[in-house]
Design a protein around this motif. Sequence first.
Motif, PDB file in Angstrom:
ATOM      1  N   VAL A   1       0.853  -1.054   0.012  1.00  0.00           N
ATOM      2  CA  VAL A   1      -0.025   0.074   0.079  1.00  0.00           C
ATOM      3  C   VAL A   1       0.823   1.240   0.149  1.00  0.00           C
ATOM      4  O   VAL A   1       1.923   1.359   0.767  1.00  0.00           O
ATOM      5  N   LEU A   2       0.547   2.061  -0.955  1.00  0.00           N
ATOM      6  CA  LEU A   2       1.485   3.220  -1.162  1.00  0.00           C
ATOM      7  C   LEU A   2       0.558   4.474  -0.945  1.00  0.00           C
ATOM      8  O   LEU A   2      -0.265   4.595  -1.506  1.00  0.00           O
ATOM      9  N   TYR A   3       0.742   5.242   0.568  1.00  0.00           N
ATOM     10  CA  TYR A   3      -0.031   6.433   0.634  1.00  0.00           C
ATOM     11  C   TYR A   3       0.465   7.494   0.268  1.00  0.00           C
ATOM     12  O   TYR A   3       1.552   7.983   0.622  1.00  0.00           O
ATOM     13  N   GLN A   4      -0.338   7.945  -0.565  1.00  0.00           N
ATOM     14  CA  GLN A   4       0.063   9.313  -1.189  1.00  0.00           C
ATOM     15  C   GLN A   4       1.574   9.448  -1.914  1.00  0.00           C
ATOM     16  O   GLN A   4       2.186  10.410  -1.379  1.00  0.00           O
ATOM     17  N   PRO A   5       1.801   8.280  -2.457  1.00  0.00           N
ATOM     18  CA  PRO A   5       3.401   8.504  -3.254  1.00  0.00           C
ATOM     19  C   PRO A   5       3.400   9.851  -4.024  1.00  0.00           C
ATOM     20  O   PRO A   5       2.666  10.217  -4.651  1.00  0.00           O
ATOM     21  N   GLU A   6       4.697  10.127  -4.007  1.00  0.00           N
ATOM     22  CA  GLU A   6       4.798  11.395  -4.653  1.00  0.00           C
ATOM     23  C   GLU A   6       5.729  11.339  -5.777  1.00  0.00           C
ATOM     24  O   GLU A   6       5.793  12.227  -6.829  1.00  0.00           O
TER      25      GLU A   6
ATOM     26  N   GLU B   1       2.134   9.135 -16.699  1.00  0.00           N
ATOM     27  CA  GLU B   1       3.409   9.897 -16.683  1.00  0.00           C
ATOM     28  C   GLU B   1       4.692   9.150 -17.269  1.00  0.00           C
ATOM     29  O   GLU B   1       4.517   7.811 -16.769  1.00  0.00           O
ATOM     30  N   LYS B   2       5.372   9.612 -18.230  1.00  0.00           N
ATOM     31  CA  LYS B   2       6.226   8.886 -18.969  1.00  0.00           C
ATOM     32  C   LYS B   2       7.316   8.223 -17.929  1.00  0.00           C
ATOM     33  O   LYS B   2       7.881   7.099 -17.919  1.00  0.00           O
ATOM     34  N   HIS B   3       7.657   8.909 -16.734  1.00  0.00           N
ATOM     35  CA  HIS B   3       8.606   8.477 -15.894  1.00  0.00           C
ATOM     36  C   HIS B   3       8.092   7.188 -15.132  1.00  0.00           C
ATOM     37  O   HIS B   3       8.758   6.384 -14.720  1.00  0.00           O
ATOM     38  N   LEU B   4       6.817   7.251 -14.654  1.00  0.00           N
ATOM     39  CA  LEU B   4       6.256   6.099 -14.004  1.00  0.00           C
ATOM     40  C   LEU B   4       6.217   4.817 -14.881  1.00  0.00           C
ATOM     41  O   LEU B   4       6.645   3.893 -14.604  1.00  0.00           O
ATOM     42  N   LYS B   5       5.852   5.264 -16.288  1.00  0.00           N
ATOM     43  CA  LYS B   5       5.655   3.989 -17.392  1.00  0.00           C
ATOM     44  C   LYS B   5       7.064   3.323 -17.580  1.00  0.00           C
ATOM     45  O   LYS B   5       7.307   2.294 -17.457  1.00  0.00           O
ATOM     46  N   ARG B   6       8.013   4.498 -17.775  1.00  0.00           N
ATOM     47  CA  ARG B   6       9.443   3.901 -17.957  1.00  0.00           C
ATOM     48  C   ARG B   6      10.215   3.045 -16.861  1.00  0.00           C
ATOM     49  O   ARG B   6      10.712   1.961 -16.955  1.00  0.00           O
ATOM     50  N   ALA B   7       9.879   3.577 -15.569  1.00  0.00           N
ATOM     51  CA  ALA B   7      10.476   2.872 -14.371  1.00  0.00           C
ATOM     52  C   ALA B   7       9.673   1.514 -14.258  1.00  0.00           C
ATOM     53  O   ALA B   7      10.316   0.465 -13.988  1.00  0.00           O
ATOM     54  N   GLY B   8       8.522   1.329 -14.700  1.00  0.00           N
ATOM     55  CA  GLY B   8       7.792   0.080 -14.649  1.00  0.00           C
ATOM     56  C   GLY B   8       8.080  -0.956 -15.680  1.00  0.00           C
ATOM     57  O   GLY B   8       7.755  -2.199 -15.855  1.00  0.00           O
ATOM     58  N   LEU B   9       8.747  -0.299 -16.814  1.00  0.00           N
ATOM     59  CA  LEU B   9       9.020  -1.035 -18.036  1.00  0.00           C
ATOM     60  C   LEU B   9       7.722  -1.570 -18.841  1.00  0.00           C
ATOM     61  O   LEU B   9       6.730  -1.072 -18.915  1.00  0.00           O
ATOM     62  N   ASP B  10       7.961  -2.747 -18.849  1.00  0.00           N
ATOM     63  CA  ASP B  10       6.610  -3.517 -19.656  1.00  0.00           C
ATOM     64  C   ASP B  10       5.918  -4.594 -18.708  1.00  0.00           C
ATOM     65  O   ASP B  10       5.211  -5.357 -19.193  1.00  0.00           O
TER      66      ASP B  10
ATOM     67  N   ASN C   1       9.685   6.067  -8.324  1.00  0.00           N
ATOM     68  CA  ASN C   1       9.862   5.134  -7.234  1.00  0.00           C
ATOM     69  C   ASN C   1       8.261   4.073  -7.306  1.00  0.00           C
ATOM     70  O   ASN C   1       8.395   2.955  -7.229  1.00  0.00           O
ATOM     71  N   THR C   2       7.387   4.770  -7.549  1.00  0.00           N
ATOM     72  CA  THR C   2       6.015   4.021  -7.782  1.00  0.00           C
ATOM     73  C   THR C   2       6.265   2.994  -9.151  1.00  0.00           C
ATOM     74  O   THR C   2       5.826   1.821  -9.085  1.00  0.00           O
ATOM     75  N   GLY C   3       6.802   3.503 -10.142  1.00  0.00           N
ATOM     76  CA  GLY C   3       6.975   2.372 -11.273  1.00  0.00           C
ATOM     77  C   GLY C   3       8.034   1.225 -10.919  1.00  0.00           C
ATOM     78  O   GLY C   3       7.659   0.257 -11.261  1.00  0.00           O
ATOM     79  N   ASN C   4       8.945   1.632 -10.265  1.00  0.00           N
ATOM     80  CA  ASN C   4       9.852   0.579  -9.525  1.00  0.00           C
ATOM     81  C   ASN C   4       9.017  -0.512  -8.759  1.00  0.00           C
ATOM     82  O   ASN C   4       9.092  -1.648  -8.769  1.00  0.00           O
ATOM     83  N   ILE C   5       8.467   0.038  -7.940  1.00  0.00           N
ATOM     84  CA  ILE C   5       7.473  -0.653  -6.828  1.00  0.00           C
ATOM     85  C   ILE C   5       6.609  -1.503  -7.836  1.00  0.00           C
ATOM     86  O   ILE C   5       6.307  -2.705  -7.504  1.00  0.00           O
TER      87      ILE C   5
ATOM     88  N   LEU D   1      20.708   9.761   9.779  1.00  0.00           N
ATOM     89  CA  LEU D   1      20.159   9.766   8.311  1.00  0.00           C
ATOM     90  C   LEU D   1      18.789   9.683   8.268  1.00  0.00           C
ATOM     91  O   LEU D   1      18.027   8.715   8.959  1.00  0.00           O
ATOM     92  N   ARG D   2      18.090  10.113   7.164  1.00  0.00           N
ATOM     93  CA  ARG D   2      16.722  10.370   7.098  1.00  0.00           C
ATOM     94  C   ARG D   2      15.911   9.025   6.821  1.00  0.00           C
ATOM     95  O   ARG D   2      15.181   8.546   7.543  1.00  0.00           O
ATOM     96  N   SER D   3      16.297   8.394   5.527  1.00  0.00           N
ATOM     97  CA  SER D   3      15.473   7.385   5.242  1.00  0.00           C
ATOM     98  C   SER D   3      16.018   6.754   3.973  1.00  0.00           C
ATOM     99  O   SER D   3      16.754   7.326   3.145  1.00  0.00           O
ATOM    100  N   LEU D   4      15.790   5.519   3.909  1.00  0.00           N
ATOM    101  CA  LEU D   4      15.757   4.632   2.383  1.00  0.00           C
ATOM    102  C   LEU D   4      15.155   5.080   1.258  1.00  0.00           C
ATOM    103  O   LEU D   4      14.010   5.886   1.694  1.00  0.00           O
ATOM    104  N   ASN D   5      15.528   4.930   0.258  1.00  0.00           N
ATOM    105  CA  ASN D   5      14.737   5.218  -0.967  1.00  0.00           C
ATOM    106  C   ASN D   5      13.278   4.282  -0.698  1.00  0.00           C
ATOM    107  O   ASN D   5      13.476   3.085  -0.557  1.00  0.00           O
ATOM    108  N   LEU D   6      12.159   4.833  -1.233  1.00  0.00           N
ATOM    109  CA  LEU D   6      10.955   3.877  -0.821  1.00  0.00           C
ATOM    110  C   LEU D   6      10.960   2.846  -1.559  1.00  0.00           C
ATOM    111  O   LEU D   6      10.543   1.850  -1.139  1.00  0.00           O
TER     112      LEU D   6
END
Length: 155
Positions: free
Chosen positions: A6-11, A42-51, A15-19, A128-133
């Motif tokens: 579950v991604l609550y309000q992803p920005e 969005e193209k960045h989302l689609k590109r990160a998720g590949l096919d 990241n969402t494409g990779n997930i 340190l703040r946090s890891l990448n989502l």
Amino acid sequence: MPLHVVLYQPEIPQNTGNIARTCALTGTILHLIHPLGFRLDEKHLKRAGLDYWEEVNILEHSTWAAFREAYPDANCYYLSTKGQRRYTKVDYRPDDFLVFGPETRGLPASILEPAGDRVLRVPMRPGLRSLNLANSVAIVLYEALRQLDFPGLLP
């Protein structure tokens, strides 16, 4: 039964494409809780998720309340740097929900406070703040899958 991310309000669309790609490869259901910080076309989302887009089961929810109404009995674990319990100290079960907050602010107190010991963290160096989502999702999801003996996945 599959696991749920579950991604609550992803920005960040990448990241969402990779997930989404990770969810497709593991048979995990991906829930997106609005508002999103991007458009789903969005193209960045689609590109990160590949096919892999046709292989992932994505469910959208207009609000946190709508998600909870749709899954009132969901066994949720909440990932946060505010958690005191390690993500490895949980006995995951099929159909568990792994809830992650937005990249810049994490899950709000209104979600974390009632969750008690269901708030988990990934250990990291102090100060340190946090890891990448996307990395955090992969780390925790694969631990849950490992405990379940990687159901439905090739050895």
